[in-house]
Design an enzyme around this catalytic site. Structure first.
Site, PDB file in Angstrom:
ATOM      1  N   ASP A   8      21.341   3.266   7.630  1.00  0.00           N
ATOM      2  CA  ASP A   8      21.191   4.377   6.672  1.00  0.00           C
ATOM      3  C   ASP A   8      21.513   5.742   7.262  1.00  0.00           C
ATOM      4  OD1 ASP A   8      18.577   2.376   5.664  1.00  0.00           O
ATOM      5  OD2 ASP A   8      20.221   2.942   4.330  1.00  0.00           O
ATOM      6  N   HIS A  55      14.135   0.424  13.502  1.00  0.00           N
ATOM      7  CA  HIS A  55      14.365  -0.820  12.752  1.00  0.00           C
ATOM      8  C   HIS A  55      13.389  -1.871  13.243  1.00  0.00           C
ATOM      9  CE1 HIS A  55      16.443  -4.204  10.872  1.00  0.00           C
ATOM     10  NE2 HIS A  55      17.042  -3.300  10.134  1.00  0.00           N
TER      11      HIS A  55
HETATM   12  C1  SDX Z   1      16.648  -0.731   6.245  1.00  0.00           C
HETATM   13  O1  SDX Z   1      14.690  -5.001   7.636  1.00  0.00           O
HETATM   14  C2  SDX Z   1      15.925  -4.727   7.432  1.00  0.00           C
HETATM   15  O2  SDX Z   1      16.816  -5.471   7.832  1.00  0.00           O
HETATM   16  C3  SDX Z   1      16.198  -3.462   6.654  1.00  0.00           C
HETATM   17  C4  SDX Z   1      17.633  -3.017   6.542  1.00  0.00           C
HETATM   18  C5  SDX Z   1      18.448  -3.968   5.689  1.00  0.00           C
HETATM   19  O3  SDX Z   1      19.682  -3.981   5.857  1.00  0.00           O
HETATM   20  O4  SDX Z   1      17.866  -4.606   4.780  1.00  0.00           O
HETATM   21  O5  SDX Z   1      18.204  -2.914   7.832  1.00  0.00           O
HETATM   22  C6  SDX Z   1      17.727  -1.660   5.831  1.00  0.00           C
HETATM   23  O6  SDX Z   1      15.635  -0.693   5.595  1.00  0.00           O
HETATM   24  C7  SDX Z   1      16.841   0.086   7.480  1.00  0.00           C
HETATM   25  C8  SDX Z   1      15.597   0.970   7.809  1.00  0.00           C
HETATM   26  C9  SDX Z   1      15.676   2.214   6.948  1.00  0.00           C
HETATM   27  N1  SDX Z   1      14.423   3.015   7.121  1.00  0.00           N
HETATM   28  C10 SDX Z   1      14.416   4.145   7.801  1.00  0.00           C
HETATM   29  O7  SDX Z   1      15.379   4.626   8.393  1.00  0.00           O
HETATM   30  C11 SDX Z   1      13.071   4.880   7.740  1.00  0.00           C
HETATM   31  C12 SDX Z   1      12.705   5.373   9.142  1.00  0.00           C
HETATM   32  N2  SDX Z   1      12.370   4.235   9.964  1.00  0.00           N
HETATM   33  C13 SDX Z   1      10.994   3.852  10.121  1.00  0.00           C
HETATM   34  O8  SDX Z   1      10.197   4.062   9.002  1.00  0.00           O
HETATM   35  C14 SDX Z   1      10.820   2.504  10.813  1.00  0.00           C
HETATM   36  O9  SDX Z   1      11.594   2.542  11.937  1.00  0.00           O
HETATM   37  C15 SDX Z   1      11.083   1.233  10.046  1.00  0.00           C
HETATM   38  C16 SDX Z   1      10.345   1.181   8.756  1.00  0.00           C
HETATM   39  C17 SDX Z   1      12.534   1.066   9.792  1.00  0.00           C
HETATM   40  C18 SDX Z   1      10.598   0.082  10.920  1.00  0.00           C
HETATM   41  O10 SDX Z   1       9.236   0.206  11.021  1.00  0.00           O
HETATM   42  P1  SDX Z   1       8.359  -0.772  11.962  1.00  0.00           P
HETATM   43  O11 SDX Z   1       9.156  -1.874  12.505  1.00  0.00           O
HETATM   44  O12 SDX Z   1       7.106  -1.098  11.212  1.00  0.00           O
HETATM   45  O13 SDX Z   1       8.050   0.157  13.184  1.00  0.00           O
HETATM   46  P2  SDX Z   1       6.750   1.036  13.320  1.00  0.00           P
HETATM   47  O14 SDX Z   1       6.585   1.889  12.105  1.00  0.00           O
HETATM   48  O15 SDX Z   1       5.629   0.155  13.736  1.00  0.00           O
HETATM   49  O16 SDX Z   1       7.172   2.015  14.521  1.00  0.00           O
HETATM   50  C19 SDX Z   1       6.907   1.690  15.862  1.00  0.00           C
HETATM   51  C20 SDX Z   1       6.697   3.052  16.535  1.00  0.00           C
HETATM   52  C21 SDX Z   1       5.614   3.883  15.841  1.00  0.00           C
HETATM   53  O17 SDX Z   1       5.090   4.774  16.834  1.00  0.00           O
HETATM   54  P3  SDX Z   1       3.642   4.345  17.536  1.00  0.00           P
HETATM   55  O18 SDX Z   1       2.666   4.174  16.396  1.00  0.00           O
HETATM   56  O19 SDX Z   1       3.926   3.061  18.285  1.00  0.00           O
HETATM   57  O20 SDX Z   1       3.331   5.511  18.436  1.00  0.00           O
HETATM   58  O21 SDX Z   1       7.914   3.824  16.426  1.00  0.00           O
HETATM   59  C22 SDX Z   1       7.658   4.989  15.639  1.00  0.00           C
HETATM   60  C23 SDX Z   1       6.382   4.727  14.866  1.00  0.00           C
HETATM   61  O22 SDX Z   1       5.722   5.970  14.556  1.00  0.00           O
HETATM   62  N3  SDX Z   1       8.797   5.138  14.723  1.00  0.00           N
HETATM   63  C24 SDX Z   1       9.371   6.286  14.428  1.00  0.00           C
HETATM   64  C25 SDX Z   1      10.425   5.956  13.554  1.00  0.00           C
HETATM   65  N4  SDX Z   1      10.443   4.629  13.349  1.00  0.00           N
HETATM   66  C26 SDX Z   1       9.429   4.127  14.079  1.00  0.00           C
HETATM   67  N5  SDX Z   1       9.097   7.557  14.800  1.00  0.00           N
HETATM   68  C27 SDX Z   1       9.903   8.511  14.285  1.00  0.00           C
HETATM   69  N6  SDX Z   1      10.947   8.276  13.445  1.00  0.00           N
HETATM   70  C28 SDX Z   1      11.225   7.021  13.049  1.00  0.00           C
HETATM   71  N7  SDX Z   1      12.223   6.779  12.221  1.00  0.00           N
END
Ligand code: SDX
Length: 446
Positions: free
Chosen positions: A363, A306
């Site tokens: 989720d 998140h």
């Molecule tokens: C919602 O914003 C809100 O409030 C949203 C929400 C709401 O109520 O409106 O809470 C609802 O959208 C919840 C999120 C649902 N999405 C997912 O579950 C999809 C999986 N999650 C990721 O795509 C991610 O965690 C996000 C999109 C939720 C957040 O992305 P960020 O903040 O841009 O984080 P990032 O992609 O920069 O990740 C930081 C690191 C990265 O690794 P490095 O490049 O630093 O090595 O963490 C890793 C990412 O690759 N990472 C994950 C991961 N999420 C982040 N690795 C594996 N699995 C994951 N789910």
């Protein structure tokens, strides 16, 4: 006199006011930075940028705190209903018994769609995604409610908000019926908000759906937990559109589109698809987690991570607890729940997730409950949209009442510097993957 922050750039020093929120969040106000210095800030994904002051929802991502108008989500989940929570978010206080009765009456008053709107469904193909239909039909509804286009008074707003909140469920249920080729079911005035939605989703002409209280309560909980979440992607979209003066329906229809993405509201369906993939592949949890950690796989653990929560999403904790309760009540054993728990356990004990502070978000478990109450996966994100509607309406109202300036971010340009126009005969073909001049010459662009 508020504290000032100092910025030194290109040999000059600028003093910028510091703003402190009611929960002691500290921000540097850069509203006048460009005017004073010619300098802008750059913040990929707005991770560090506050777009507004808001009084609606507070999140503390480090401590896993979520409050709607100051009330902890745990208390609302335990004591409130979706309509009561919607009123709280939109108007700032919990409604009195009389206000709640009137609000509920308005939901009944506006539950029907104009007959002309029902005709639109004949044109949608059965494979049309319900999020596309939801967004289109919310916008189309404004054509039958011209007074909401020119929102001029608090009374018009209240009526528009009630119409939108009530009709969203009717539109959503009709989208589902269209996708399965069943006749559209009209709402029933004697039903409450959630029971009516379930009736419109699952009744058929010769067999009325009997709302099961446990299912209605589970749906209520899902909607309350999704009702708002400060400046997430879709809510920021609603505010962006609202800031141009666009009407409530257009702004919320845009919110639906933003929510559709798999990184946002589409994640609840993606979690179920992920769990099904693991089950069908025969892969162990350990093997799947290893794939997620392997960057070359480009696989994410859906429902984890998140932008704000660097701790357990309080909504995930509540839904996880409810999942057991609901499935037991409905006497359903879903192996996916066991798999989800094992996946969570494996991830939370793995350094990759611990170091990146990746925890289950709203989720991760919500789909398990929605599946148990009979909601089809393709409707999961629509459920999120119905739940989030009060938050979008509340944020639209905050922009509308606040007289916000139109949202118009700046950029740092990194494209070509000035160059001359080149006559077509002198141009060299620039390779664009998937498109080539030769293919075009052969009379068919790839
Ligand atoms: C919602 O914003 C809100 O409030 C949203 C929400 C709401 O109520 O409106 O809470 C609802 O959208 C919840 C999120 C649902 N999405 C997912 O579950 C999809 C999986 N999650 C990721 O795509 C991610 O965690 C996000 C999109 C939720 C957040 O992305 P960020 O903040 O841009 O984080 P990032 O992609 O920069 O990740 C930081 C690191 C990265 O690794 P490095 O490049 O630093 O090595 O963490 C890793 C990412 O690759 N990472 C994950 C991961 N999420 C982040 N690795 C594996 N699995 C994951 N789910």
């Amino acid at each position: 006199m508020s504290e000032m922050a100092t910025l030194q750039v290109q040999g000059k020093t600028y003093n910028l006011p510091v703003v402190v929120g009611t929960e002691n969040e500290v921000a540097v106000d850069i509203s006048k930075l460009r005017a004073e210095s010619g300098v802008i800030t750059l913040d990929d994904g707005y991770s560090n940028t506050g777009s507004c002051r808001s009084t609606i929802t507070f999140i503390d991502g480090e401590r896993g705190i979520l409050r709607y108008r100051g009330i902890p989500i745990e208390q609302l989940a335990e004591h409130s209903t979706f309509l009561e929570t919607a009123w709280l978010l939109i108007y700032g206080e919990l409604p009195t018994a009389e206000q709640l009765q009137c609000w509920s009456h308005r939901m009944t008053q506006y539950e029907m769609l104009h007959e002309g709107l029902y005709k639109h469904y004949d044109g949608f193909p059965s494979q049309g995604h319900p999020m596309a239909i939801l967004s289109a039909m919310i916008n189309a509804t404004s054509c039958y409610n011209p007074d909401v286009i020119k929102m001029e008074s608090a009374e018009t707003f209240q009526s528009a908000a009630a119409r939108l909140l009530s009709k969203t469920r009717t539109i959503a249920a009709a989208a589902y019926k269209t996708s399965i080729g069943q006749p559209l079911i009209y709402p029933k005035p004697e039903y409450d908000y959630c029971s009516n939605f379930l009736h419109m989703m699952f009744s058929i002409p010769f067999k009325e759906y009997e709302p099961d209280p446990d299912i209605v309560n589970a749906l209520q909980l899902i909607f309350v937990l999704h009702a708002d979440h400060e400046q997430n992607c879709s809510t920021s979209t609603v505010r962006m559109v609202a800031s141009s003066g666009a009407n409530l329906f257009a702004s919320c229809a845009a919110g639906v589109c933003a929510l559709w993405g798999p990184l946002h509201g589409g994640a609840n369906a993606a979690v179920i698809e992920m769990l099904k993939y693991i089950q069908d592949s025969g892969m162990s949890v350990k093997e799947y987690v290893a794939k997620v950690k392997d960057k070359t796989s480009h696989i994410k653990l859906m429902g984890f991570g998140h932008r704000v929560y660097k701790n357990y999403d309080p909504r995930a904790r509540i839904i996880k607890a409810a999942a057991d309760r609901v499935l037991n009540k409905l006497q359903i054993h879903d192996p996916m729940l066991d798999l989800a728990r094992a996946l969570e356990e494996a991830a939370l004990s793995d350094d990759y997730f611990k170091e990146k502070k990746l925890y289950p978000n709203v989720d991760f478990y919500s789909g398990i409950i929605m599946k148990a109450i009979g909601i089809p996966v393709e409707m999961f994100t629509v459920m999120f949209a119905i739940g989030r509607m009060p938050g979008w309406i509340a944020n639209w109202k905050e922009v509308w009442e606040g007289g916000a300036r139109i949202y118009r971010p700046r950029q740092v340009y990194v494209g070509p510097t000035e160059r001359e126009y080149m006559p077509i005969g002198q141009r060299k073909e620039m390779h664009i993957p998937g498109i080539s001049g030769e293919a075009a010459m052969r009379g068919g662009c790839q």
